[in-house]
Design a protein around this motif. Structure first.
Motif, mmCIF file in Angstrom:
data_model
loop_
_atom_site.group_PDB
_atom_site.id
_atom_site.type_symbol
_atom_site.label_atom_id
_atom_site.label_comp_id
_atom_site.label_asym_id
_atom_site.label_seq_id
_atom_site.Cartn_x
_atom_site.Cartn_y
_atom_site.Cartn_z
ATOM 1 N N UNK A 183 0.811 -1.233 0.000
ATOM 2 C CA UNK A 183 0.000 0.000 0.000
ATOM 3 C C UNK A 183 0.835 1.269 0.000
ATOM 4 N N UNK A 184 1.986 1.251 0.658
ATOM 5 C CA UNK A 184 2.845 2.432 0.710
ATOM 6 C C UNK A 184 4.240 2.056 0.213
ATOM 7 N N UNK A 185 4.952 3.050 -0.272
ATOM 8 C CA UNK A 185 6.284 2.821 -0.814
ATOM 9 C C UNK A 185 7.293 2.791 0.328
ATOM 10 N N UNK A 186 7.797 1.603 0.627
ATOM 11 C CA UNK A 186 8.793 1.449 1.670
ATOM 12 C C UNK A 186 10.197 1.569 1.081
ATOM 13 N N UNK A 187 11.180 1.586 1.960
ATOM 14 C CA UNK A 187 12.569 1.665 1.501
ATOM 15 C C UNK A 187 12.935 0.409 0.702
ATOM 16 N N UNK A 188 12.453 -0.748 1.152
ATOM 17 C CA UNK A 188 12.756 -1.993 0.441
ATOM 18 C C UNK A 188 12.224 -1.948 -0.997
ATOM 19 N N UNK A 189 10.957 -1.562 -1.131
ATOM 20 C CA UNK A 189 10.360 -1.512 -2.462
ATOM 21 C C UNK A 189 11.047 -0.466 -3.326
ATOM 22 N N UNK A 190 11.402 0.663 -2.724
ATOM 23 C CA UNK A 190 12.096 1.708 -3.477
ATOM 24 C C UNK A 190 13.431 1.202 -4.012
ATOM 25 N N UNK A 191 14.170 0.466 -3.180
ATOM 26 C CA UNK A 191 15.463 -0.055 -3.622
ATOM 27 C C UNK A 191 15.302 -1.047 -4.778
ATOM 28 N N UNK A 192 14.282 -1.893 -4.708
ATOM 29 C CA UNK A 192 14.059 -2.863 -5.779
ATOM 30 C C UNK A 192 13.661 -2.151 -7.068
ATOM 31 N N UNK A 193 12.794 -1.155 -6.961
ATOM 32 C CA UNK A 193 12.397 -0.398 -8.151
ATOM 33 C C UNK A 193 13.577 0.340 -8.760
ATOM 34 N N UNK A 194 14.434 0.904 -7.922
ATOM 35 C CA UNK A 194 15.614 1.589 -8.433
ATOM 36 C C UNK A 194 16.563 0.622 -9.120
ATOM 37 N N UNK A 195 16.657 -0.588 -8.560
ATOM 38 C CA UNK A 195 17.502 -1.592 -9.198
ATOM 39 C C UNK A 195 16.995 -1.933 -10.589
ATOM 40 N N UNK A 196 15.669 -2.065 -10.726
ATOM 41 C CA UNK A 196 15.087 -2.431 -12.015
ATOM 42 C C UNK A 196 15.120 -1.271 -13.002
ATOM 43 N N UNK A 197 14.850 -0.075 -12.537
ATOM 44 C CA UNK A 197 14.684 1.066 -13.445
ATOM 45 C C UNK A 197 15.987 1.788 -13.769
ATOM 46 N N UNK A 198 16.921 1.816 -12.822
ATOM 47 C CA UNK A 198 18.119 2.629 -13.030
ATOM 48 C C UNK A 198 19.417 1.846 -12.849
ATOM 49 N N UNK A 199 19.568 1.164 -11.710
ATOM 50 C CA UNK A 199 20.866 0.573 -11.387
ATOM 51 C C UNK A 199 21.306 -0.464 -12.409
ATOM 52 N N UNK A 200 20.445 -1.404 -12.731
ATOM 53 C CA UNK A 200 20.822 -2.458 -13.675
ATOM 54 C C UNK A 200 21.017 -1.917 -15.096
ATOM 55 N N UNK A 201 20.093 -1.108 -15.632
ATOM 56 C CA UNK A 201 20.345 -0.549 -16.972
ATOM 57 C C UNK A 201 21.615 0.294 -17.037
ATOM 58 N N UNK A 202 21.869 1.126 -16.008
ATOM 59 C CA UNK A 202 23.069 1.959 -16.022
ATOM 60 C C UNK A 202 24.328 1.116 -15.890
ATOM 61 N N UNK A 203 24.274 0.062 -15.090
ATOM 62 C CA UNK A 203 25.425 -0.828 -14.950
ATOM 63 C C UNK A 203 25.773 -1.488 -16.274
ATOM 64 N N UNK A 204 24.765 -2.008 -16.987
ATOM 65 C CA UNK A 204 25.030 -2.688 -18.251
ATOM 66 C C UNK A 204 25.504 -1.706 -19.314
#
Length: 263
Positions: A183-204
């Motif tokens: 229901x709410x955006x927690x730190x855990x969910x934020x980290x996973x979303x950042x991994x999918x949207x930014x961290x992994x694409x930028x790393x590759x």
């Protein structure tokens, strides 16, 4: 005589099916559906180069079939148009109308052939669809992005890097699914979303931008390991939370239908 007619019809239907397959452009499969009866997240059995070669060969054969069909259609319609033109020149109104209809068929056939050819030339690898205008759920859009990322880079990685890359993407996908209804955006969910949207694409993107070397491979593996560890931690925590919710619901049902007190 009848068996020969049946054989001819069977061969004709089979040939028509082959032609339709060859001139059909590649379809973009939805994320939630299997591709050719297979889960899109499963590792493809054929190497990436072999799959690309098969796709190019099919499209080349399709263009050849289109060319043959265009030549046959042009010859038939051209012959009919010449005959009808002679009739129209002799003053036959019916021949004139039929000539106009034949020319219209020729224009429609040219348009259809050109459109099919463009679709075959533009057809690329089968990937999940982009985010539609209606705006799908964020977890679905993020998972589609992960699958596109996998298909984009897996063919350029060596064995250990490819395995680590796939493991990290699968762990990220699982964590996204477990946090989908939060229901709410927690730190855990934020980290996973950042991994999918930014961290992994930028790393590759950064990895593909530098010359291949042992040092760059080691750095890629280390950074993939960091992301994988974090998203696995989030996934495990979310899985345990859902397990507790399931147990609490079971105790509620026991109390409601069996009269057993909740522990």
């Amino acid at each position: 005589m009848a068996p020969h007619v049946t054989t001819v019809l069977t061969v004709a239907r089979a040939g028509a099916g082959v032609v339709r397959y060859l001139i059909r452009p590649a379809r973009r499969a939805a994320l939630d559906l299997s591709v050719n009866g297979q889960d899109p997240w499963l590792e493809a059995r054929a190497p990436a180069r072999l799959r690309r070669g098969a796709s190019v060969a099919r499209r080349g054969l399709g263009l050849g079939v289109l060319l043959v069909l265009a030549l046959l259609g042009t010859s038939v319609l051209g012959t009919v148009a010449v005959l009808l033109g002679i009739g129209a020149a002799s003053g036959s109104a019916v021949a004139g109308w039929l000539l106009a209809f034949t020319l219209l068929l020729g224009l429609l056939g040219t348009f259809w052939t050109g459109r099919r050819a463009l679709n075959l030339l533009r057809a690329g690898r089968t990937l999940p669809p982009d985010v539609d205008r209606a705006g799908p759920a964020p977890a679905v859009a993020d998972e589609a992005g992960l699958l596109r990322l996998l298909r984009q880079h897996e063919g350029a990685l060596n064995g250990p890097a490819r395995s680590a890359f796939r493991r990290t993407l699968l762990a990220t996908r699982d964590a996204l699914r477990l946090a989908e209804d939060e229901p709410t955006l927690s730190r855990d969910t934020y980290d996973v979303q950042q991994a999918a949207r930014e961290d992994l694409p930028e790393l590759m993107a950064a990895y593909r931008a530098v010359p291949a070397s042992r040092a760059s491979d080691d750095q890629l593996l280390e950074q993939l390991r960091l992301i994988e560890t974090r998203v696995q931690e989030v996934g495990a925590r979310r899985a345990a939370q859902r397990q507790r919710m399931l147990g609490a619901h079971g105790r509620y049902l026991n109390g409601k239908y069996r009269g057993e007190p909740e522990e």
